[in-house]
Design a protein around this motif. Structure first.
Motif, PDB file in Angstrom:
ATOM      1  N   MET A   1      44.224  -4.257  22.979  1.00  0.00           N
ATOM      2  CA  MET A   1      43.333  -5.384  22.781  1.00  0.00           C
ATOM      3  C   MET A   1      43.715  -6.079  21.488  1.00  0.00           C
ATOM      4  O   MET A   1      43.916  -5.431  20.476  1.00  0.00           O
ATOM      5  CB  MET A   1      41.892  -4.864  22.709  1.00  0.00           C
ATOM      6  CG  MET A   1      40.901  -5.908  22.292  1.00  0.00           C
ATOM      7  SD  MET A   1      39.206  -5.337  22.194  1.00  0.00           S
ATOM      8  CE  MET A   1      38.892  -4.931  23.889  1.00  0.00           C
ATOM      9  N   ASP A   2      43.846  -7.361  21.526  1.00  0.00           N
ATOM     10  CA  ASP A   2      44.155  -8.166  20.356  1.00  0.00           C
ATOM     11  C   ASP A   2      42.968  -9.062  20.037  1.00  0.00           C
ATOM     12  O   ASP A   2      42.238  -9.491  20.934  1.00  0.00           O
ATOM     13  CB  ASP A   2      45.378  -9.050  20.604  1.00  0.00           C
ATOM     14  CG  ASP A   2      46.658  -8.252  20.681  1.00  0.00           C
ATOM     15  OD1 ASP A   2      46.706  -7.159  20.088  1.00  0.00           O
ATOM     16  OD2 ASP A   2      47.605  -8.716  21.324  1.00  0.00           O
ATOM     17  N   ALA A   3      42.774  -9.331  18.768  1.00  0.00           N
ATOM     18  CA  ALA A   3      41.717 -10.238  18.345  1.00  0.00           C
ATOM     19  C   ALA A   3      42.165 -10.921  17.067  1.00  0.00           C
ATOM     20  O   ALA A   3      42.919 -10.349  16.283  1.00  0.00           O
ATOM     21  CB  ALA A   3      40.420  -9.474  18.109  1.00  0.00           C
ATOM     22  N   THR A   4      41.708 -12.135  16.869  1.00  0.00           N
ATOM     23  CA  THR A   4      41.985 -12.869  15.643  1.00  0.00           C
ATOM     24  C   THR A   4      40.684 -12.975  14.862  1.00  0.00           C
ATOM     25  O   THR A   4      39.656 -13.366  15.413  1.00  0.00           O
ATOM     26  CB  THR A   4      42.525 -14.274  15.952  1.00  0.00           C
ATOM     27  OG1 THR A   4      43.740 -14.141  16.691  1.00  0.00           O
ATOM     28  CG2 THR A   4      42.795 -15.056  14.686  1.00  0.00           C
ATOM     29  N   LEU A   5      40.756 -12.602  13.599  1.00  0.00           N
ATOM     30  CA  LEU A   5      39.585 -12.677  12.731  1.00  0.00           C
ATOM     31  C   LEU A   5      39.813 -13.772  11.702  1.00  0.00           C
ATOM     32  O   LEU A   5      40.946 -14.010  11.284  1.00  0.00           O
ATOM     33  CB  LEU A   5      39.363 -11.347  12.003  1.00  0.00           C
ATOM     34  CG  LEU A   5      39.262 -10.104  12.871  1.00  0.00           C
ATOM     35  CD1 LEU A   5      39.101  -8.869  11.992  1.00  0.00           C
ATOM     36  CD2 LEU A   5      38.112 -10.210  13.839  1.00  0.00           C
ATOM     37  N   VAL A   6      38.737 -14.405  11.277  1.00  0.00           N
ATOM     38  CA  VAL A   6      38.817 -15.446  10.257  1.00  0.00           C
ATOM     39  C   VAL A   6      38.060 -14.951   9.033  1.00  0.00           C
ATOM     40  O   VAL A   6      36.912 -14.512   9.140  1.00  0.00           O
ATOM     41  CB  VAL A   6      38.212 -16.773  10.759  1.00  0.00           C
ATOM     42  CG1 VAL A   6      38.241 -17.825   9.660  1.00  0.00           C
ATOM     43  CG2 VAL A   6      38.963 -17.256  11.988  1.00  0.00           C
ATOM     44  N   LEU A   7      38.729 -14.989   7.889  1.00  0.00           N
ATOM     45  CA  LEU A   7      38.106 -14.573   6.641  1.00  0.00           C
ATOM     46  C   LEU A   7      37.123 -15.649   6.197  1.00  0.00           C
ATOM     47  O   LEU A   7      37.490 -16.818   6.035  1.00  0.00           O
ATOM     48  CB  LEU A   7      39.192 -14.366   5.578  1.00  0.00           C
ATOM     49  CG  LEU A   7      38.781 -13.718   4.273  1.00  0.00           C
ATOM     50  CD1 LEU A   7      38.276 -12.295   4.519  1.00  0.00           C
ATOM     51  CD2 LEU A   7      39.959 -13.690   3.321  1.00  0.00           C
ATOM     52  N   GLY A   8      35.860 -15.261   6.030  1.00  0.00           N
ATOM     53  CA  GLY A   8      34.825 -16.211   5.647  1.00  0.00           C
ATOM     54  C   GLY A   8      34.878 -16.569   4.171  1.00  0.00           C
ATOM     55  O   GLY A   8      35.647 -16.001   3.397  1.00  0.00           O
ATOM     56  N   GLN A   9      34.032 -17.505   3.765  1.00  0.00           N
ATOM     57  CA  GLN A   9      33.995 -17.990   2.385  1.00  0.00           C
ATOM     58  C   GLN A   9      33.749 -16.873   1.376  1.00  0.00           C
ATOM     59  O   GLN A   9      34.265 -16.911   0.270  1.00  0.00           O
ATOM     60  CB  GLN A   9      32.902 -19.069   2.245  1.00  0.00           C
ATOM     61  CG  GLN A   9      33.229 -20.361   2.927  1.00  0.00           C
ATOM     62  CD  GLN A   9      34.376 -21.096   2.254  1.00  0.00           C
ATOM     63  OE1 GLN A   9      34.531 -21.043   1.046  1.00  0.00           O
ATOM     64  NE2 GLN A   9      35.190 -21.778   3.040  1.00  0.00           N
ATOM     65  N   GLN A  10      32.960 -15.887   1.742  1.00  0.00           N
ATOM     66  CA  GLN A  10      32.628 -14.795   0.830  1.00  0.00           C
ATOM     67  C   GLN A  10      33.503 -13.564   1.082  1.00  0.00           C
ATOM     68  O   GLN A  10      33.177 -12.461   0.653  1.00  0.00           O
ATOM     69  CB  GLN A  10      31.153 -14.432   0.938  1.00  0.00           C
ATOM     70  CG  GLN A  10      30.254 -15.575   0.491  1.00  0.00           C
ATOM     71  CD  GLN A  10      28.787 -15.224   0.616  1.00  0.00           C
ATOM     72  OE1 GLN A  10      28.403 -14.304   1.320  1.00  0.00           O
ATOM     73  NE2 GLN A  10      27.952 -15.959  -0.092  1.00  0.00           N
ATOM     74  N   GLY A  11      34.620 -13.749   1.781  1.00  0.00           N
ATOM     75  CA  GLY A  11      35.539 -12.651   2.025  1.00  0.00           C
ATOM     76  C   GLY A  11      35.110 -11.723   3.149  1.00  0.00           C
ATOM     77  O   GLY A  11      35.628 -10.620   3.282  1.00  0.00           O
ATOM     78  N   ARG A  12      34.209 -12.159   3.982  1.00  0.00           N
ATOM     79  CA  ARG A  12      33.695 -11.327   5.070  1.00  0.00           C
ATOM     80  C   ARG A  12      34.462 -11.570   6.365  1.00  0.00           C
ATOM     81  O   ARG A  12      34.900 -12.675   6.655  1.00  0.00           O
ATOM     82  CB  ARG A  12      32.218 -11.612   5.303  1.00  0.00           C
ATOM     83  CG  ARG A  12      31.372 -11.227   4.125  1.00  0.00           C
ATOM     84  CD  ARG A  12      29.930 -11.512   4.379  1.00  0.00           C
ATOM     85  NE  ARG A  12      29.144 -11.108   3.220  1.00  0.00           N
ATOM     86  CZ  ARG A  12      27.940 -11.525   2.952  1.00  0.00           C
ATOM     87  NH1 ARG A  12      27.352 -12.370   3.785  1.00  0.00           N
ATOM     88  NH2 ARG A  12      27.305 -11.111   1.890  1.00  0.00           N
TER      89      ARG A  12
END
Length: 81
Positions: free
Chosen positions: A1-12
């Motif tokens: 399983m692959d997924a793309t995550l996006v780093l939020g403004q507060q590093g979350r």
């Protein structure tokens, strides 16, 4: 399983629901994070413990890692004198 995550403004990071479901993760679960080279590895603490126990299981019962460590430390200390 692959997924793309996006780093939020507060590093979350938000783990996608499909990944959480596949791993059996629920809100409030704790994850252990380690850096391996240029990779970030997230794992459940119980999985990290199981992996370490598996590594320790490979050490023969007749071998004392404590004795080996003490011998190494004594040798290092004698060289430092």
């Amino acid at each position: 399983m692959d997924a793309t995550l996006v780093l939020g403004q507060q590093g979350r990071l938000v783990i996608p629901v499909e990944v959480r479901a596949a791993l059996g993760l629920a809100p409030g679960d704790r994850l252990h994070m380690r850096v391996s080279g240029q990779r970030v590895v997230l794992e459940r603490p119980q999985d990290a413990v199981a992996e370490l126990r598996g590594l320790a299981h490979q050490v023969p019962g007749s071998r004392s890692l404590v004795d080996e460590l003490l011998a190494e430390r004594r040798l290092a200390a004698s060289r430092a004198e």
